[in-house]
Design a protein around this motif. Sequence first.
Motif, short mmCIF file in Angstrom:
data_model
loop_
_atom_site.label_atom_id
_atom_site.label_comp_id
_atom_site.label_asym_id
_atom_site.label_seq_id
_atom_site.Cartn_x
_atom_site.Cartn_y
_atom_site.Cartn_z
N SER A 86 15.22 -61.10 -74.21
CA SER A 86 16.06 -61.94 -73.36
C SER A 86 17.33 -62.31 -74.11
O SER A 86 17.31 -62.47 -75.33
CB SER A 86 15.32 -63.22 -72.95
OG SER A 86 14.10 -62.90 -72.33
N PHE A 87 18.42 -62.45 -73.36
CA PHE A 87 19.67 -62.94 -73.95
C PHE A 87 20.62 -63.31 -72.82
O PHE A 87 20.37 -63.01 -71.65
CB PHE A 87 20.32 -61.89 -74.87
CG PHE A 87 20.75 -60.62 -74.19
CD1 PHE A 87 22.08 -60.45 -73.80
CD2 PHE A 87 19.86 -59.59 -73.95
CE1 PHE A 87 22.50 -59.27 -73.18
CE2 PHE A 87 20.26 -58.41 -73.33
CZ PHE A 87 21.58 -58.26 -72.94
N SER A 88 21.70 -63.99 -73.17
CA SER A 88 22.74 -64.33 -72.19
C SER A 88 24.04 -63.69 -72.62
O SER A 88 24.30 -63.50 -73.81
CB SER A 88 22.90 -65.84 -72.06
OG SER A 88 23.37 -66.40 -73.27
N SER A 89 24.88 -63.38 -71.64
CA SER A 89 26.17 -62.74 -71.92
C SER A 89 27.08 -62.91 -70.72
O SER A 89 26.60 -63.06 -69.58
CB SER A 89 25.97 -61.26 -72.23
OG SER A 89 27.21 -60.61 -72.45
N ASN A 124 7.39 -65.06 -68.49
CA ASN A 124 8.34 -66.09 -68.08
C ASN A 124 9.76 -65.54 -68.14
O ASN A 124 10.01 -64.53 -68.82
CB ASN A 124 8.23 -67.32 -68.99
CG ASN A 124 6.92 -68.04 -68.82
OD1 ASN A 124 6.39 -68.13 -67.72
ND2 ASN A 124 6.37 -68.57 -69.91
N PHE A 125 10.69 -66.20 -67.46
CA PHE A 125 12.10 -65.86 -67.57
C PHE A 125 12.74 -66.74 -68.64
O PHE A 125 12.45 -67.94 -68.75
CB PHE A 125 12.83 -66.08 -66.24
CG PHE A 125 12.43 -65.12 -65.17
CD1 PHE A 125 12.76 -63.78 -65.27
CD2 PHE A 125 11.72 -65.55 -64.05
CE1 PHE A 125 12.39 -62.88 -64.28
CE2 PHE A 125 11.35 -64.67 -63.06
CZ PHE A 125 11.68 -63.32 -63.17
N PHE A 126 13.64 -66.13 -69.42
CA PHE A 126 14.37 -66.85 -70.45
C PHE A 126 15.85 -66.48 -70.35
O PHE A 126 16.23 -65.55 -69.64
CB PHE A 126 13.84 -66.51 -71.85
CG PHE A 126 12.40 -66.89 -72.06
CD1 PHE A 126 12.06 -68.17 -72.43
CD2 PHE A 126 11.39 -65.96 -71.89
CE1 PHE A 126 10.74 -68.54 -72.62
CE2 PHE A 126 10.06 -66.30 -72.08
CZ PHE A 126 9.74 -67.60 -72.45
N CYS A 127 16.67 -67.22 -71.09
CA CYS A 127 18.10 -66.93 -71.09
C CYS A 127 18.66 -67.01 -72.50
O CYS A 127 19.84 -67.22 -72.70
CB CYS A 127 18.84 -67.90 -70.16
SG CYS A 127 20.47 -67.29 -69.65
N SER A 128 17.80 -66.87 -73.50
CA SER A 128 18.26 -66.89 -74.88
C SER A 128 17.39 -65.95 -75.70
O SER A 128 16.25 -65.64 -75.32
CB SER A 128 18.18 -68.31 -75.47
OG SER A 128 16.84 -68.74 -75.54
N TYR A 173 28.24 -66.85 -67.20
CA TYR A 173 27.16 -66.21 -67.95
C TYR A 173 26.15 -65.56 -67.02
O TYR A 173 25.95 -65.98 -65.88
CB TYR A 173 26.44 -67.23 -68.84
CG TYR A 173 27.14 -67.52 -70.15
CD1 TYR A 173 26.88 -66.75 -71.27
CD2 TYR A 173 28.04 -68.57 -70.25
CE1 TYR A 173 27.51 -67.02 -72.47
CE2 TYR A 173 28.67 -68.86 -71.45
CZ TYR A 173 28.40 -68.07 -72.55
OH TYR A 173 29.03 -68.35 -73.74
N ARG A 174 25.45 -64.56 -67.55
CA ARG A 174 24.32 -63.94 -66.89
C ARG A 174 23.13 -63.97 -67.85
O ARG A 174 23.29 -63.84 -69.06
CB ARG A 174 24.62 -62.49 -66.49
CG ARG A 174 25.78 -62.34 -65.52
CD ARG A 174 25.44 -62.90 -64.14
NE ARG A 174 26.54 -62.74 -63.20
CZ ARG A 174 27.47 -63.64 -62.97
NH1 ARG A 174 27.46 -64.79 -63.62
NH2 ARG A 174 28.42 -63.42 -62.09
N CYS A 175 21.95 -64.16 -67.28
CA CYS A 175 20.72 -64.11 -68.06
C CYS A 175 20.11 -62.72 -67.93
O CYS A 175 19.88 -62.25 -66.82
CB CYS A 175 19.72 -65.15 -67.57
SG CYS A 175 20.29 -66.86 -67.70
N TYR A 176 19.87 -62.08 -69.05
CA TYR A 176 19.23 -60.77 -69.08
C TYR A 176 17.77 -60.93 -69.52
O TYR A 176 17.49 -61.56 -70.54
CB TYR A 176 19.92 -59.86 -70.10
CG TYR A 176 21.27 -59.35 -69.71
CD1 TYR A 176 21.45 -58.04 -69.29
CD2 TYR A 176 22.40 -60.17 -69.79
CE1 TYR A 176 22.72 -57.55 -68.95
CE2 TYR A 176 23.66 -59.70 -69.46
CZ TYR A 176 23.81 -58.39 -69.04
OH TYR A 176 25.07 -57.93 -68.71
N ASN A 177 16.85 -60.37 -68.74
CA ASN A 177 15.47 -60.21 -69.15
C ASN A 177 15.16 -58.73 -69.07
O ASN A 177 15.16 -58.15 -67.97
CB ASN A 177 14.54 -61.03 -68.28
CG ASN A 177 14.58 -62.51 -68.64
OD1 ASN A 177 13.87 -62.95 -69.54
ND2 ASN A 177 15.42 -63.27 -67.95
N VAL A 178 14.95 -58.12 -70.23
CA VAL A 178 14.80 -56.66 -70.33
C VAL A 178 13.39 -56.35 -70.83
O VAL A 178 12.93 -56.93 -71.83
CB VAL A 178 15.85 -56.07 -71.28
CG1 VAL A 178 15.76 -54.55 -71.29
CG2 VAL A 178 17.25 -56.51 -70.87
#
Length: 376
Positions: free
Chosen positions: A171-174, A107-111, A153-158
Amino acid sequence: MIIRNKILNLYLFNLIFIGVLFVTSTTSIAQEVTEGQTYSPAGLSQEPVNVKSELFPTSSNEVGDTTFTIYGDASVPFKIYFVNGAQYDNIFNPNPTGIILNGREFNFFCSMEKSIRQNYSNVLEAKEFDYLGKSYLMLISFREDCLGDNCRYRCYNVFDITDKGSIRQTSFSSLFQGTDSFGDYNNDGKLDFLRVAPKPPKDHIAGEVVTNYLITSYTMRRGIPRQLTDQGNTYYLYVKGTEDVSNFNVLQAYWFFNIKNKDGESAEPTTYFAEYISFDPMYRYLYNPNGVRIEKNRWSVLVTDVGDLESAQEHCHIVNEYNIEEVFIMIDQYSGDITYQVFAGNFVSKESAQAYLKQLQSYGVDGQLVDFLKSY
């Protein structure tokens, strides 16, 4: 002879002209960026990230009610899916979406907690990069609550794709966008990342663009980010920079190496967070996201619990976007590790808390009704 002298003079003139251009060019560059005073995210890590490739969709496919966007040129080919259907609603029943990577669904997350799945799959940037012997896939997208300042903000999924049979997701946002968000900041030979969030000064005027930011660092351990700290002190930079945070001056710092402030002087190591833990460890206080203690009523909704203050404050911001204004943080000191609990509402009546719970559930958030009187 005269022609030869003219040619020689012209040659000497060209040499002098090129020399002047070189001096002028190097001087102007030195004036633009003064060593030790202006920094960039990439300059905070000694070892830069090696970008292997920038990825773009190679094809698409329709299977039943599902649309697949295929990235066939990746070292680990993947496809992003989106399920179509009239039964789906943007708010109450979002369309299922995610990524299939090496035959496994994510899944995609943003936190960092990955507690609220992201129902927005439009990829702004897809890159593969190597770092310290490991390989990663990075996908960047907008936050789905892209309104006002949230669109910064941008959502990172790494994804750590080093071992294709055991892929791990972080996942994180920045606010800052790109691979310059990654590096090894504590020199332990492992990948870390920066998180940039707006932090307005005390004299900030409402409505003006915030150009003061708080930069914190995290390390990735089996897909679970851990904030980098030093004997309880959080590593951070409080800076003033450009709107895209590509360059900044340091105002206050507690960092891994000697940092210069905007005057070119060494920034004294300063702990950022004021006292936030309650004075009485046997009593749990409620705080608003700014750290102001609030008198506790009886009923509330527990949204989540996290391991650091910044993540709790970020969750408060997310809950605000669900049209819930009253959000609070409580510090749990009874377990082995201190955790920060995020609550929605602070009510005398159970019915009011149940209304908040129902509202959160409509956004896909599994909250928990809490009776402070009986629980604590």
